[in-house]
Scaffold this motif. Structure first.
Motif, PDB file in Angstrom:
ATOM      1  N   SER A  47      25.074  28.987  27.651  1.00 17.74           N
ATOM      2  CA  SER A  47      26.425  29.388  28.033  1.00 17.74           C
ATOM      3  C   SER A  47      26.373  30.185  29.340  1.00 17.74           C
ATOM      4  N   LYS A  67      18.246  33.714  21.637  1.00 19.33           N
ATOM      5  CA  LYS A  67      19.701  33.595  21.776  1.00 19.33           C
ATOM      6  C   LYS A  67      20.097  32.160  22.134  1.00 19.33           C
ATOM      7  N   GLU A  69      18.411  29.357  21.482  1.00 18.66           N
ATOM      8  CA  GLU A  69      18.202  28.482  20.333  1.00 18.66           C
ATOM      9  C   GLU A  69      19.337  28.654  19.317  1.00 18.66           C
ATOM     10  N   THR A  70      19.789  29.877  19.144  1.00 19.82           N
ATOM     11  CA  THR A  70      20.931  30.129  18.255  1.00 19.82           C
ATOM     12  C   THR A  70      22.172  29.413  18.769  1.00 19.82           C
ATOM     13  N   GLU A  71      22.401  29.478  20.079  1.00 20.48           N
ATOM     14  CA  GLU A  71      23.540  28.753  20.676  1.00 20.48           C
ATOM     15  C   GLU A  71      23.440  27.260  20.402  1.00 20.48           C
ATOM     16  N   LYS A  73      21.928  25.677  18.000  1.00 14.34           N
ATOM     17  CA  LYS A  73      22.175  25.396  16.578  1.00 14.34           C
ATOM     18  C   LYS A  73      23.663  25.490  16.260  1.00 14.34           C
ATOM     19  N   GLU A  74      24.319  26.513  16.775  1.00 18.42           N
ATOM     20  CA  GLU A  74      25.737  26.722  16.484  1.00 18.42           C
ATOM     21  C   GLU A  74      26.626  25.637  17.095  1.00 18.42           C
ATOM     22  N   LYS A  75      26.292  25.208  18.319  1.00 26.51           N
ATOM     23  CA  LYS A  75      27.106  24.200  18.999  1.00 26.51           C
ATOM     24  C   LYS A  75      26.916  22.806  18.419  1.00 26.51           C
ATOM     25  N   GLY A  76      25.705  22.497  17.975  1.00 25.24           N
ATOM     26  CA  GLY A  76      25.423  21.160  17.461  1.00 25.24           C
ATOM     27  C   GLY A  76      25.328  20.098  18.538  1.00 25.24           C
ATOM     28  N   SER A  77      25.325  20.513  19.797  1.00 29.60           N
ATOM     29  CA  SER A  77      25.316  19.540  20.893  1.00 29.60           C
ATOM     30  C   SER A  77      23.990  18.782  20.998  1.00 29.60           C
ATOM     31  N   TYR A 111      13.443  22.215  20.919  1.00 22.93           N
ATOM     32  CA  TYR A 111      14.522  22.126  19.939  1.00 22.93           C
ATOM     33  C   TYR A 111      14.852  20.663  19.619  1.00 22.93           C
TER      34      TYR A 111
END
Length: 122
Positions: A47, A67, A69-71, A73-77, A111
């Motif tokens: 981001s 941070k 990697e968390t993004e 996972k959360e986005k699913g992109s 990832y």
């Protein structure tokens, strides 16, 4: 599917496979014709807030990696990207960062490879 990394300033090769620019900003000094990319996927990049916070500071690398990697996972992109490109034999993640040891494509590659390995793509 194999995934590799390449700086956009390196010479293009037809053996690069499906080339995807994974930076949020267009690389300086590169025309769209000379980029030889099939896709510019800003959603795979960190981001704007995270990118600006990190500012390529190697001291922040560990926290940045977590941070980012968390993004992802959360986005699913990542899963969406792999699902859309599952027929590609080779995907080259193209980026502009000078520091090849502390750049987000390293994290992204790992990832995506983990998603492939764990069969989380359909």
């Amino acid at each position: 599917m194999k995934i590799k990394l390449k700086r956009i300033y390196e010479t293009f090769s037809p053996t690069d496979g499906y080339r995807v620019l994974v930076d949020r900003l267009w690389p300086r000094g590169i025309s769209k014709e000379n980029a030889h990319i099939e896709e510019w996927n800003k959603e795979l990049a960190p981001s704007n807030e995270l990118r600006k916070w990190f500012h390529h500071d190697p001291k922040l690398w560990k926290v940045f990696s977590e941070k980012y990697e968390t993004e992802l996972k959360e986005k699913g992109s990542g899963k969406e990207f792999l699902d859309r490109n599952k027929k590609q034999n080779l995907i080259t993640l193209v980026y502009a960062a000078k520091d090849e040891l502390h750049c987000h494509p390293l994290i992204l590659k790992k990832y995506l490879e983990n998603l492939i390995l764990n069969d989380k793509i359909s």
